[in-house]
Design an enzyme around this catalytic site. Structure first.
Site, PDB file in Angstrom:
ATOM      1  N   HIS A 189      -9.208  -5.245   4.984  1.00  0.00           N
ATOM      2  CA  HIS A 189      -9.088  -3.785   5.075  1.00  0.00           C
ATOM      3  C   HIS A 189      -8.922  -3.135   3.696  1.00  0.00           C
ATOM      4  CE1 HIS A 189      -8.540  -5.038   9.160  1.00  0.00           C
ATOM      5  NE2 HIS A 189      -7.299  -5.438   8.970  1.00  0.00           N
ATOM      6  N   ARG A 190      -9.414  -3.816   2.665  1.00  0.00           N
ATOM      7  CA  ARG A 190      -9.316  -3.329   1.276  1.00  0.00           C
ATOM      8  C   ARG A 190      -7.864  -3.300   0.775  1.00  0.00           C
ATOM      9  NH1 ARG A 190     -13.760  -4.453   2.223  1.00  0.00           N
ATOM     10  NH2 ARG A 190     -15.671  -3.423   1.547  1.00  0.00           N
ATOM     11  N   LEU A 191      -6.978  -4.009   1.449  1.00  0.00           N
ATOM     12  CA  LEU A 191      -5.596  -4.121   0.989  1.00  0.00           C
ATOM     13  C   LEU A 191      -5.493  -5.379   0.120  1.00  0.00           C
ATOM     14  CD1 LEU A 191      -3.759  -3.096   4.278  1.00  0.00           C
ATOM     15  CD2 LEU A 191      -4.188  -1.703   2.233  1.00  0.00           C
TER      16      LEU A 191
END
Length: 212
Positions: A189-191
């Site tokens: 999630h682009r984390l």
């Protein structure tokens, strides 16, 4: 093709504080060994960024040739654009893009010229053809055609056909002494997981997590 629709999730691994070495050099060595073990083509390839007198950045890919607690070493023609830019501003950035491992490392620091003895030792270890290519190429300068380049190469081959190829006086190397080193591991999630090491005035290191 819609570029904005090209994406994927990064799910291979995570990176936490307890996984990191106190030294960014040792942490880098660990990651580099893992990159080599995956048979990645050119695992030592790094993007070298410099800046000219007008503030214009430029980049190119160079191979890392040595690493120790002093820093990251590469070699080049001292007449090249990167070498000329480093004369005016020795601030430099190195980027190792290990995409297949969903990792990248960014090094910030200063490039210090290597002594001639270190440059000569490396130059003489290169394949003969690479030594000749160094003599044949006025790196970064215009050349009218590949034919002209190959003719110059042939002339150098003939010139040095009888013995050892000497170190050109326009060949040098740099040790990039790091002041900051960032380790990036892709996350879902682009984390992403990002940690930045910073060198203290006494030469020790501290690091902390960055927002993705």
């Amino acid at each position: 093709m819609k570029l904005e629709d090209i994406r994927r999730e990064y799910l291979q691994d995570g990176l936490s504080e307890d996984m990191l070495d106190a030294s960014p050099i040792k942490q880098f060595e660990k990651w580099l060994e893992q990159a080599v073990a995956t048979n990645l083509p050119d695992p030592t390839a790094m993007v070298v960024a410099t800046v000219d007198e007008h503030g214009q950045p430029s980049q190119r890919i160079v191979l890392l040739k040595h690493l120790d607690e002093n820093g990251f070493v590469f070699f080049t023609n001292t007449g090249s654009r990167k070498a000329q830019e480093l004369k005016g501003n020795n601030k430099i950035s190195l980027h190792f893009p290990w995409h297949h491992m969903e990792r990248q490392v960014i090094v910030y620091g200063e490039a210090k010229p290597l002594p001639t003895t270190a440059v000569a030792k490396y130059f003489l270890s290169r394949p003969k053809e690479s030594q000749l290519a160094a003599w044949a190429s006025a790196q970064s300068r215009p050349v009218s055609s590949r034919k002209v380049l190959m003719e110059t190469f042939a002339k150098m081959k003939q010139k040095f056909s009888d013995g050892e190829i000497p170190l050109p006086d326009f060949w040098g190397g740099y040790c990039v002494e790091p002041t900051k080193v960032e380790f990036w591991q892709g996350g879902a999630h682009r984390l992403h997981d990002r940690f930045m090491y910073q060198r203290n005035a006494d030469g020790s290191w501290q690091f902390g997590r960055l927002n993705p």
